[in-house]
Structure formats: C-alpha cells, structure tokens
Design a protein around this motif. Structure first.
Motif, PDB file in Angstrom:
ATOM      1  N   ALA A  87       0.831  -1.202   0.000  1.00 13.65           N
ATOM      2  CA  ALA A  87       0.000   0.000   0.000  1.00 13.65           C
ATOM      3  C   ALA A  87       0.868   1.256   0.000  1.00 13.65           C
ATOM      4  O   ALA A  87       0.580   2.224  -0.702  1.00 13.65           O
ATOM      5  CB  ALA A  87      -0.937   0.000   1.207  1.00 13.65           C
ATOM      6  N   ASP A  90       2.482   1.616  -3.479  1.00 12.64           N
ATOM      7  CA  ASP A  90       1.466   2.033  -4.452  1.00 12.64           C
ATOM      8  C   ASP A  90       1.058   3.483  -4.247  1.00 12.64           C
ATOM      9  O   ASP A  90       0.841   4.216  -5.204  1.00 12.64           O
ATOM     10  CB  ASP A  90       0.236   1.124  -4.344  1.00 12.64           C
ATOM     11  CG  ASP A  90       0.495  -0.227  -4.997  1.00 12.64           C
ATOM     12  OD1 ASP A  90       1.407  -0.298  -5.841  1.00 12.64           O
ATOM     13  OD2 ASP A  90      -0.210  -1.198  -4.666  1.00 12.64           O
ATOM     14  N   MET A  91       0.949   3.888  -2.973  1.00 11.74           N
ATOM     15  CA  MET A  91       0.543   5.265  -2.713  1.00 11.74           C
ATOM     16  C   MET A  91       1.584   6.227  -3.291  1.00 11.74           C
ATOM     17  O   MET A  91       1.237   7.196  -3.961  1.00 11.74           O
ATOM     18  CB  MET A  91       0.406   5.499  -1.209  1.00 11.74           C
ATOM     19  CG  MET A  91      -0.152   6.875  -0.891  1.00 11.74           C
ATOM     20  SD  MET A  91      -0.069   7.234   0.862  1.00 11.74           S
ATOM     21  CE  MET A  91       1.668   7.511   1.084  1.00 11.74           C
ATOM     22  N   PHE A 154      -5.030   3.977  -0.835  1.00 11.69           N
ATOM     23  CA  PHE A 154      -3.809   3.271  -0.412  1.00 11.69           C
ATOM     24  C   PHE A 154      -3.313   3.810   0.922  1.00 11.69           C
ATOM     25  O   PHE A 154      -2.823   3.063   1.767  1.00 11.69           O
ATOM     26  CB  PHE A 154      -2.715   3.405  -1.480  1.00 11.69           C
ATOM     27  CG  PHE A 154      -2.945   2.545  -2.682  1.00 11.69           C
ATOM     28  CD1 PHE A 154      -3.150   1.179  -2.553  1.00 11.69           C
ATOM     29  CD2 PHE A 154      -2.961   3.101  -3.949  1.00 11.69           C
ATOM     30  CE1 PHE A 154      -3.368   0.377  -3.657  1.00 11.69           C
ATOM     31  CE2 PHE A 154      -3.177   2.309  -5.071  1.00 11.69           C
ATOM     32  CZ  PHE A 154      -3.385   0.959  -4.920  1.00 11.69           C
TER      33      PHE A 154
END
Lengths: 161, 433
Positions: A87, A90-91, A154
């Motif tokens: 996460a 991805d963020m 995310f």
C-alpha cells in the motif's frame, strides 16, 4: 469523501461513453469513406475527422483504463511485500504519477492556448485544433483525480494495515 | 557529465522504478521527461510533454491500433472462437493428441482476426480446455497448447506488436502483416509436430477423440467462412494496396461486426463490451507508445543509440552473432517485462544496429515477434500462462509452464530456422506493390 469518489466515478463513466461513441463513429466513417472512394466520391476531410475522433477515443479512455488497472507493470518484487508495504509503495507511485500528469494537463492547456492564438486548423476541412487540446487537458485532469482517489485509498490501507 | 553517462543513469532509474509496480508507460514518461529536461532545459522539457502526447494521440497512423483491437473484440464477444475450434476438431480430433492440435490450429485461425496473444489464448482457452478435459487430456498438454497456441495471435496478422514496430521504425505495416503469414503457418506446423511427439511419448496425456465423418467435416468448414472472408478482405486489400492499414482495420472490424450481427451472435451488451474493452486496451498500448516516444527523445539527446551502434559496428563479430545476442536480450528481457513495453524501449537502440548490419527491417520485425512469443510462455512473467490459469484454476501454474516447454522448444527451433533462411519470411512481402 464518498460523494467525491462517486462524482469521479460518474465523470469516468461519461468519458467512457464519449470514447465508445467516438470509436464506433471512427469505424463507421472510415468504412463509408472506403466505399464512397471506390464509387469515386470520397468524403471530403474524413481523415481529419477520424484523427480528431482518435484523439477523443484515447483521451477519454485514460481515466477508465486507470480505474480498470489496465496498464502493465512489473509486480514481481512488490508482490513479495506485506499488505502494508504494498500500500505504501502504491501510494507513492500514484502520487508521483499524479504530479507528472498534472503537469501534462497544465502544459496541454498552455499548448491549446498557443494553437488558439496561432489559429491552427486541421489539414483539409480546417477544423480548429484547440478545442480538442483543451479536451485532452481536461481528460488528463480527470486522470489525476482518479489517481488522487487511489492514492487516498492506499493511504488508508497503509495506516489501518 | 557526458550525455552517455546521463543516459545510463536514466536507464538505471527506469529499471529501478519498473520494480515498484508503477505502470511501465508512466515510468517511461517520467524518466524520459526528467532526463530530457535535465539536458535541454526545463522550458523545452515541459513543451516536449504536451507536444509528444498530442502528436501520438492525433497520429493518423496510430488509429490502426484501436480499429484492429476492436475487430478482435467483436470476434471474441461473438463467440467466433468456438466455431473455429469446432471446425478444427472435425479434422484433427481423431488423431492422438488431436484435440491439442485442433486447439493450436484454432488459435492461428482466431489470430487472423485478433491482434493480441493474451486475447487469443483467453478466447480459445474458454472453449478448448473444457473439451480436452472431457476427453481425458492431461492438464499439462491441454493448458500448454492453449497458452502457446495463443501466442500465435500476435504473429498471425493483424498484429498489435507489428503495428507498433512499423510505426516506431517507419516500416510499412501492410508489408509487416503480409510477412507474418508464412511464419505463423510454419510455427503452427512446428507446434503440431511437437504435440505429436509429446503424445507419442506420453499417450495417456492426449488420447484420440471421436472420428468425424467426411460429410460433417465438409459441413464444418462453413464455420470458418466469415473469418476467412474478413481475413482475405483485410489482407488482400493491404496486399493490393486498396486501403491503408487504418482503413483495413475499420473494414475488418465492421466485417466481423456485420457477420456477427447477421448470425445473431452479438447483442447490444456484447457490442458495448467490445467498445469499452477496446478503449482500455488501446489506451494501454498508446500510453506505452507515448511513453516510449518521450523516453526515445531523451535517449536521442544522450546520443546513446549512436554510441552503442558505433560500438557494435566496431566489434569484429559476424552479423549473425550480433543478431543472436540481440535475440537473447529479448528472450531474457521478455521473461520479466511485458513484450510490447520491451520492444518499444529497445527499438531505438537495436533497430539501427540491425539495419546497419544489412538485415531486412521487415524480417527483423517478424523475428522480434517470434522472440516475444517465447516471452509470453516463459516464467516468471508469462502473460499467456497467467491468462490460461485464470480461466482454469484447477491446473497449477507450474504445470502450465511445464506444458508450454515442448512448444517453447519448437518455437526456438522454428525461429533459428527463420534466422538462417530469411526467404521464408520475405518471399510474400517482396511480391507486394
């Protein structure tokens, strides 16, 4: 927050309809042009129109493709990380993409203004180019909003774990 | 810092960012833009972004891609794959391993209206996997034949990879398409031979199906009629120079659409689904092209392509050895990165080298497709294998990779043959206008 997401979702769906319609129009127009040309009476400027339709198809498809996770990436390494780590990565990548496309959107608008001032038109039937560039700029803007929503999701995932 | 050093740093950052799962297209845009701006100044760099994106989106040559993708989507949603498989089964089903052979043949036939490998694999897999299971085929042979046969979708024209190659290298897309036909048929035969060897060594993996009487065999040919007519129209038109590739795509898409409508195989839902799926795929491809164009502009200002080309030219190695090294790079790279992304990334560097060596640009395009075909069935990132495993979850991933191995061998041998005898690839396109 939820209304914001719903609003973006709505925009993406409208763009998708515009894109789908332009695609079908592109196919039909080209076919009719081929037939008419065989009959010795080609449609004047059909190439120009097809070109603009293609711009609409591709620009309108960008936010939808992002929503659908349609782009190819190398997930080999990130897949091995924990949920939280994924996460976070991805963020960050979504925020970076957001910055890049925000700049593209802004530059596209400037480019549109420039062509407007110069009075640039298409080759045969002289349709002004600038409205299409503004549309592309708007589509990049909406892509940024989609990326923002994703990044926020995310973020929540990273915090909650 | 010299241009080459900046270029190498850029490539290193690019590869590092790939591993963050960020879309390849986005990474190429980001790194290409930053690198270009660093060398040429920020004002020029910012202008480059808007110009390159708009140029790619409004390029008439690229309208080819959405139209050919749409053609494949119509064919997919109209269930043309099922009919092609049924016909192939009538002719090959009664032989040992025959259902797997029929699968490969159906893949090639479907490839004639579809330009992408995963789409071909997905189409035929949904039809052929249950059928092979019913006849007691082993998971390896059945899944391997679909995953590998599906890879023929990008060799058999139309081919998205060849379109992109043609645009990046300014080669005639029509010529590239025509050049793909003979190799596709040749590789199909290689695959069928591989299956018969496999079925001979392991008879239990591929038992023979029922024999179809000749009357039904002839009758089943009508299943192929619309595919054949559309293919002949599209390829014939390109061959004869009646229309541009873009027009061929539009005519082909409309042809499949009309045939499906006539046979009542496509409803409104299927039509809309085809449109939306096409938007998604075309956008994915075109953003990759835009990213590659931006990154290519960066590479050009670093002069890396020229430096590498000069360096290779100075090497005292025979041309075939250099081509073999390039093929190896694609083979290894294709294991990790998506085929299309890899091609777009490397063409600016490899294309000048290969043409300087005196090789034919059309031939090289076909060889690249053959090598990327290997990439879609090799671990760890074999997209076709993932597609097939997504359709039948009961077959373990490693079994599909193992099942694809005999086909990989056939593909390597076939490619080596075409490197030795370029005439096989070039005979048909050289007959064109």
């Amino acid at each position: 927050m939820e209304t914001f997401e719903k609003g973006i979702d709505y925009l993406v769906r409208i763009l998708r309809i515009i894109g789908g319609f332009s695609l079908a129009a592109m196919m039909m127009l080209t076919c009719v042009d081929v037939v008419m040309r065989a009959l010795g009476d080609p449609i004047f400027g059909s190439m120009d129109i097809v070109q603009f339709l293609a711009v609409l198809v591709l620009a309108a498809a960008m936010p939808y493709t992002q929503v659908q996770r349609g782009h190819v990436g190398v997930s080999l390494l990130v897949d091995k990380m924990g949920e939280r780590g994924q996460a976070v990565v991805d963020m960050i990548t979504h925020l970076v993409s957001l910055v890049v496309f925000a700049i593209v959107s802004w530059e596209m608008a400037l480019y549109a203004k420039e062509l407007w001032d110069k009075g640039e038109v298409s080759m045969t039937i002289e349709i002004p180019k600038y409205p299409f560039l503004y549309l592309v700029a708007v589509c990049f803007g909406i892509l940024c909003l989609v990326l923002l929503v994703d990044a926020l999701n995310f973020w929540r995932k990273a915090v909650k774990g | 810092m010299s241009g080459s050093t900046i270029g190498l740093i850029g490539i290193a950052i690019l590869v590092t960012l790939f591993f963050t799962r960020m879309p390849v297209a986005y990474v190429m845009t980001l790194v290409g833009w930053l690198g270009f701006a660093y060398i040429r100044g920020w004002d020029v760099g910012l202008k480059l972004l808007s110009r390159d994106f708009y140029d790619v989106y409004s390029s008439y040559g690229l309208t080819v891609i959405p139209l050919f993708v749409l053609m494949g989507q119509f064919a997919f949603n109209a269930g043309i794959g099922r009919k092609l498989y049924d016909s192939a089964y009538c002719f090959l089903g009664h032989i040992r391993g025959g259902l797997a052979m029929a699968t490969v043949a159906a893949c090639t036939a479907f490839g004639a209206v579809c330009g992408s490998s995963p789409a071909t694999a997905a189409t035929i897999a949904t039809v052929a996997l249950p059928e092979m299971k019913r006849y007691g085929y082993g998971g390896r042979l059945s899944s391997g034949s679909v995953a590998s046969g599906g890879s023929l979708g990008m060799l058999m024209p139309p081919s998205v990879v060849l379109i992109v190659y043609g645009i990046l290298t300014e080669e005639s897309i029509g010529k590239l398409f025509v050049a793909g036909i003979a190799p596709a048929v040749f590789i199909t035969i290689c695959f069928i031979l591989a299956i018969s060897v496999y079925a001979f060594l392991r008879p239990s993996e591929g038992p023979a199906g029922e024999r179809t009487p000749w009357k039904d065999k002839i009758k089943s040919l009508s299943n192929m009629s619309e595919t054949l007519v559309v293919f002949l129209l599209v390829m014939g038109g390109l061959f004869k120079g009646w229309f541009t590739p873009g027009e061929a795509g539009a005519v082909g898409a409309f042809g499949v659409f009309a045939a499906a409508l006539f046979r009542r195989q496509l409803d409104w839902k299927g039509f809309v689904k085809s449109l939306y799926e096409t938007l998604r795929t075309s956008c994915m491809v075109l953003l990759l092209v835009a990213g590659a164009v931006i990154f290519g502009h960066f590479l050009a200002v670093t002069r890396i392509p020229f430096t590498v080309a000069n360096w290779v030219a100075a090497l005292d190695a025979p041309p075939w050895a250099i081509v073999s090294v390039i093929v190896m790079v694609y083979l290894i790279g294709g294991c990790f990165i998506d085929a299309l992304a890899l091609i777009m990334l490397t063409i600016p560097i490899f294309f000048p080298i290969v043409t300087n060596l005196g090789y034919d640009a059309v031939w090289f395009g076909v060889i690249i497709v053959l090598v990327t075909q290997m990439g879609v069935i090799t671990p760890p990132v074999g997209i076709n294998v993932y597609v097939v495993s997504g359709i039948d979850r009961t077959i373990p991933l490693q079994d599909i990779f193992r099942g694809s191995f005999p086909f990989l061998l056939a593909l390597i041998l076939g490619t080596a043959f075409m490197i030795m005898f370029p005439e096989l690839v070039l005979y048909l396109p050289n007959l064109m206008y």
